[in-house]
Design an enzyme around this catalytic site. Structure first.
Site, mmCIF file in Angstrom:
data_model
loop_
_atom_site.group_PDB
_atom_site.id
_atom_site.type_symbol
_atom_site.label_atom_id
_atom_site.label_comp_id
_atom_site.label_asym_id
_atom_site.label_seq_id
_atom_site.Cartn_x
_atom_site.Cartn_y
_atom_site.Cartn_z
ATOM 1 N N SER A 183 0.836 -1.206 0.000
ATOM 2 C CA SER A 183 0.000 0.000 0.000
ATOM 3 C C SER A 183 0.873 1.261 0.000
ATOM 4 O O SER A 183 2.031 1.219 0.424
ATOM 5 C CB SER A 183 -0.903 -0.015 1.223
ATOM 6 O OG SER A 183 -0.099 -0.085 2.385
ATOM 7 N N CYS B 269 -4.195 -4.737 -7.689
ATOM 8 C CA CYS B 269 -3.731 -3.360 -7.842
ATOM 9 C C CYS B 269 -4.114 -2.830 -9.222
ATOM 10 O O CYS B 269 -3.990 -1.642 -9.478
ATOM 11 C CB CYS B 269 -2.238 -3.269 -7.617
ATOM 12 S SG CYS B 269 -1.331 -4.199 -8.815
ATOM 13 N N GLU C 218 -8.346 4.205 -1.796
ATOM 14 C CA GLU C 218 -8.225 2.837 -2.310
ATOM 15 C C GLU C 218 -9.037 1.927 -1.398
ATOM 16 O O GLU C 218 -8.663 1.717 -0.239
ATOM 17 C CB GLU C 218 -6.755 2.381 -2.334
ATOM 18 C CG GLU C 218 -6.629 0.973 -2.883
ATOM 19 C CD GLU C 218 -5.198 0.445 -2.916
ATOM 20 O OE1 GLU C 218 -4.429 0.701 -1.979
ATOM 21 O OE2 GLU C 218 -4.866 -0.263 -3.891
HETATM 22 P P1 NAD Z 1 0.677 -3.651 2.999
HETATM 23 O O1 NAD Z 1 1.262 -2.341 2.615
HETATM 24 O O2 NAD Z 1 -0.183 -3.711 4.218
HETATM 25 O O3 NAD Z 1 1.841 -4.729 3.248
HETATM 26 C C1 NAD Z 1 2.818 -5.008 2.279
HETATM 27 C C2 NAD Z 1 4.049 -5.601 2.950
HETATM 28 O O4 NAD Z 1 4.660 -4.625 3.800
HETATM 29 C C3 NAD Z 1 3.768 -6.802 3.848
HETATM 30 O O5 NAD Z 1 4.808 -7.737 3.641
HETATM 31 C C4 NAD Z 1 3.828 -6.235 5.254
HETATM 32 O O6 NAD Z 1 4.255 -7.184 6.216
HETATM 33 C C5 NAD Z 1 4.864 -5.148 5.103
HETATM 34 N N1 NAD Z 1 4.719 -3.999 6.017
HETATM 35 C C6 NAD Z 1 3.603 -3.558 6.642
HETATM 36 N N2 NAD Z 1 3.881 -2.410 7.309
HETATM 37 C C7 NAD Z 1 5.172 -2.127 7.091
HETATM 38 C C8 NAD Z 1 6.036 -1.069 7.488
HETATM 39 N N3 NAD Z 1 5.603 -0.057 8.242
HETATM 40 N N4 NAD Z 1 7.318 -1.084 7.052
HETATM 41 C C9 NAD Z 1 7.757 -2.074 6.261
HETATM 42 N N5 NAD Z 1 6.984 -3.100 5.848
HETATM 43 C C10 NAD Z 1 5.710 -3.127 6.253
HETATM 44 O O7 NAD Z 1 -0.111 -4.184 1.713
HETATM 45 P P2 NAD Z 1 -1.158 -5.383 1.594
HETATM 46 O O8 NAD Z 1 -2.428 -5.002 2.283
HETATM 47 O O9 NAD Z 1 -0.522 -6.675 1.928
HETATM 48 O O10 NAD Z 1 -1.404 -5.393 0.006
HETATM 49 C C11 NAD Z 1 -2.370 -4.613 -0.624
HETATM 50 C C12 NAD Z 1 -1.766 -3.345 -1.170
HETATM 51 O O11 NAD Z 1 -0.741 -3.632 -2.102
HETATM 52 C C13 NAD Z 1 -2.772 -2.491 -1.933
HETATM 53 O O12 NAD Z 1 -2.578 -1.149 -1.575
HETATM 54 C C14 NAD Z 1 -2.407 -2.735 -3.387
HETATM 55 O O13 NAD Z 1 -2.772 -1.697 -4.268
HETATM 56 C C15 NAD Z 1 -0.936 -2.878 -3.300
HETATM 57 N N6 NAD Z 1 -0.404 -3.572 -4.452
HETATM 58 C C16 NAD Z 1 0.240 -2.831 -5.393
HETATM 59 C C17 NAD Z 1 0.738 -3.441 -6.523
HETATM 60 C C18 NAD Z 1 1.436 -2.646 -7.576
HETATM 61 O O14 NAD Z 1 1.944 -3.225 -8.504
HETATM 62 N N7 NAD Z 1 1.496 -1.343 -7.473
HETATM 63 C C19 NAD Z 1 0.578 -4.824 -6.686
HETATM 64 C C20 NAD Z 1 -0.083 -5.548 -5.702
HETATM 65 C C21 NAD Z 1 -0.564 -4.909 -4.577
#
Ligand code: NAD
Length: 489
Positions: free
Chosen positions: A226, A281, A382
């Site tokens: 995210s 995404c 989102e």
């Molecule tokens: P998220 O941001 O909650 O987590 C992603 C990863 O980051 C996980 O491995 C989590 O453990 C880690 N994380 C969480 N907080 C963190 C921090 N403060 N510092 C470092 N790492 C941290 O995302 P999610 O809910 O698992 O996935 C959904 C999101 O991903 C949506 O916003 C979606 O749009 C995005 N996404 C983007 C793409 C793209 O290509 N742009 C592709 C797939 C998903």
């Protein structure tokens, strides 16, 4: 119930974590496993193992390194159904969607197998008389992927196969919500006989990710998640001197012109908005009708939403599975309510759904909201669920202005039968992935997975040549070999 293990320095290891999380099947609520929130010491173990393995792995010729990837491709093909099933079990998407995801992962392995050509450098002879200049691509060192929950198999493959093929060693931290798919894939990696320490798997959430970001022995970060987290990750990676490719969130608009084919546009937009329960995404989350396109489209998309078959993704005929967690469902329902409060009308309401026999599952039905106020919360936020917001404008210029006013720039699509409109849109839309009469404009493995504005931080994206450039550093050599300085010539 599975106790999820880390894979570090060539062996499966039970984590000493103090905290563990349940991994539920989102369709039933049944607990499939427990995942550790691995402490910094275990990240350090993986980073040290990867750094030690790097010296020999980078010296292994590229043609030999890719033999491991050829074997991995073969194993992924042979275990294709089992992997797809694991994705559906822990993520909730339909089996058909899971199969598509595994196929995308495999395609990235296939492209990375071309590394002997892809990582070639360049040579210019005689940049001055008798002096040659070379640019060589060398691996960066230890890379790490921090991954989201929505594509447990595919997203690590936007970086890992390229990193390994280029001679880097690697650590994967899957999403703590879907750790099982990578465990199955690492069981296959083990059979591929990568040397000890070349590939490592460390589970955990924020603190584990932060230990990776801060570790001085890790040089490159591939993050997908995210936008708020992406911003924090990009800053933190830079603070410790790492290169980073950081993909963020999205809010993808689809524009429908009056000359679009109504039947196919409706079908494609519905698949984009409600496929994978809207947790892609590249999901359409806003549909903007232009002029007379509103007549017919609003009713047609509402009908498509209402007819979608919702249930357990393992069951044949189901078109949409649950969302990832009960917290996620509660958040989506809250955001629908906030949309109503700001003046949108819920035309098809997916809240409060129960699927018979699956009372413990995290289900919603597709939701369609009309008259979404431009620049309001529903327009900007989102939602990451099966919710499509509808807006209406008078001209294509107005529609492009709306597209370009958003915070994100992951994808925008246009539905039309006009070549001139398509070109104008492609040219003027400020987003990284464009679909023309396409609802999910997902780049193939040999194209970069682009993303602009707050959907991406960095320069080089995942997949293809971008990934090869990201996982190599350029070394430039200027050399002269005068005859009189060389012995026995
Ligand atoms: P998220 O941001 O909650 O987590 C992603 C990863 O980051 C996980 O491995 C989590 O453990 C880690 N994380 C969480 N907080 C963190 C921090 N403060 N510092 C470092 N790492 C941290 O995302 P999610 O809910 O698992 O996935 C959904 C999101 O991903 C949506 O916003 C979606 O749009 C995005 N996404 C983007 C793409 C793209 O290509 N742009 C592709 C797939 C998903």
């Amino acid at each position: 119930m599975e106790i999820v293990k880390n894979y570090i320095d060539g062996a499966w290891r039970e984590s000493q974590a103090q905290e563990w999380l349940d991994v539920p099947n989102p369709a039933t609520g049944e607990v499939l496993g427990q995942v550790p929130l691995s402490p910094a010491g275990e990240v350090d173990h993986a980073a040290q193992a990867a750094a030690a393995a790097f010296q020999e792995w980078r010296r292994t010729p590229a043609v030999e390194r890719v033999q491991h990837l050829f074997k991995l491709k073969d194993l992924l093909e042979r275990h294709f159904e089992e992997l797809a099933r694991t994705i559906t079990l822990e993520n909730g998407k339909t089996l058909e969607e899971s199969r598509g995801e595994v196929r995308r992962a495999i395609e990235n392995v296939e492209v990375a197998c071309g590394i002997p050509i892809l990582m070639q450098g360049v040579v210019s002879e005689d940049i001055a008389r008798g002096i040659d200049e070379l640019m060589i691509r060398q691996p960066v060192g230890v890379g790490a992927a921090l991954c989201p929950f929505n594509f447990p198999a595919m997203i690590p493959f936007w970086s890992m196969p390229y990193a390994l093929a280029c001679g880097n060693t690697f650590i994967v931290k899957p999403s703590e919500r879907v750790p099982l798919t990578m465990v199955r894939i690492f069981e296959l990696m083990e059979q591929v006989d990568f040397p000890r320490g070349v590939v490592n798997l460390v589970h955990g959430s924020r603190l584990t990710a932060e230990a990776i970001l801060d570790h001085p022995g890790i040089q490159a970060i591939s993050f997908v998640g995210s936008t708020p987290v992406a911003k924090a990750v990009y800053t933190r990676a830079a603070a410790s001197g790492k290169r980073a490719q950081v993909q963020g969130g999205a809010k993808n608009p689809i524009i429908v012109l009056p000359d679009a084919d109504l039947e196919s546009t409706t079908r494609i937009v519905a698949d984009s908005a409600f496929g994978s329960a809207g947790q892609r995404c590249l999901a359409a989350s806003l549909a903007v009708t232009v002029g007379e396109a509103r007549d017919g489209f609003v009713e047609a998309i509402a009908e498509a939403a209402a007819q979608r078959v919702v249930g357990d993704g393992l069951v044949e005929g189901v078109q949409m599975g649950p969302v990832i967690s009960s917290a996620s469902r509660a958040r989506i329902e809250r955001l629908i309510g906030e949309g109503e409060a700001e003046g949108a009308r819920v035309m098809v309401d997916g809240r409060g759904v129960k699927v018979p026999g699956y009372e413990g599952g995290f289900f919603l039905r597709p939701t369609v909201m009309v008259d979404v106020p431009a620049q309001g919360a529903t327009f900007k936020t989102e939602i990451f669920g099966p919710v499509l917001g509808l807006l209406h404008v008078a001209t294509i210029e107005d529609a492009i202005e709306l597209v370009n006013s958003g915070q994100y720039g992951n994808m925008a699509c246009l539905f039309t039968s006009s070549g001139a409109a398509a070109r104008k849109f492609r040219y003027e839309a400020e987003v990284g992935n464009i679909g023309i009469n396409i609802g999910v404009a997902a780049p193939m493995a040999f194209f970069p997975f682009s993303g602009w504005r707050e959907s991406f931080f960095g320069v080089l994206h995942g997949q293809g040549r971008d990934a090869v450039e990201f996982y190599t550093q350029e070394k430039v050599v200027v050399e002269r070999w005068p005859k009189e300085w060389s012995r026995k010539f």
